[in-house]
Motif scaffolding. Sequence first.
Motif, short mmCIF file in Angstrom:
data_model
loop_
_atom_site.label_atom_id
_atom_site.label_comp_id
_atom_site.label_asym_id
_atom_site.label_seq_id
_atom_site.Cartn_x
_atom_site.Cartn_y
_atom_site.Cartn_z
N ALA A 25 0.89 -1.03 0.16
CA ALA A 25 0.01 0.25 -0.33
C ALA A 25 0.60 1.45 -0.48
O ALA A 25 1.10 2.41 -0.83
CB ALA A 25 -0.66 0.41 1.29
N CYS A 79 -2.20 -8.23 -6.58
CA CYS A 79 -1.15 -7.22 -7.11
C CYS A 79 -2.22 -5.98 -7.86
O CYS A 79 -2.22 -4.32 -7.59
CB CYS A 79 -0.12 -7.12 -7.37
SG CYS A 79 1.48 -7.33 -6.34
N MET A 82 -5.07 -4.54 -6.36
CA MET A 82 -4.92 -3.43 -5.68
C MET A 82 -4.73 -2.10 -6.81
O MET A 82 -5.69 -0.98 -6.36
CB MET A 82 -3.30 -3.74 -4.73
CG MET A 82 -3.47 -2.81 -4.05
SD MET A 82 -1.81 -3.13 -2.59
CE MET A 82 -1.90 -2.21 -1.65
#
Length: 88
Positions: A25, A79, A82
């Motif tokens: 993040a 990923c 995300m």
Amino acid sequence: MRSVLIGDLLAAAEVLAAVPEPARADRLARLLRGAALAERHRQRTGRAHPRYGDGSLMAAAMKQPRAPGAVRDAEFRRCLGMVLAELE
């Protein structure tokens, strides 16, 4: 930051896949900030930013260590998800 294209998404996901999950993040936030900073720099000077490139997410990602992504890889897909979620 410039408009995001599919190559930008894939390059950013490769950067995230290269770091441990708890750091992803933060790494994504830094990539997005770097791309935005580079775009402002490019608009102001007409030149690419020396660290973050031309204002695209891909240019910022290409300056980072990356793990080659394969869509079949579940970790890479997480990923990529995300990146997509953060951009939404």
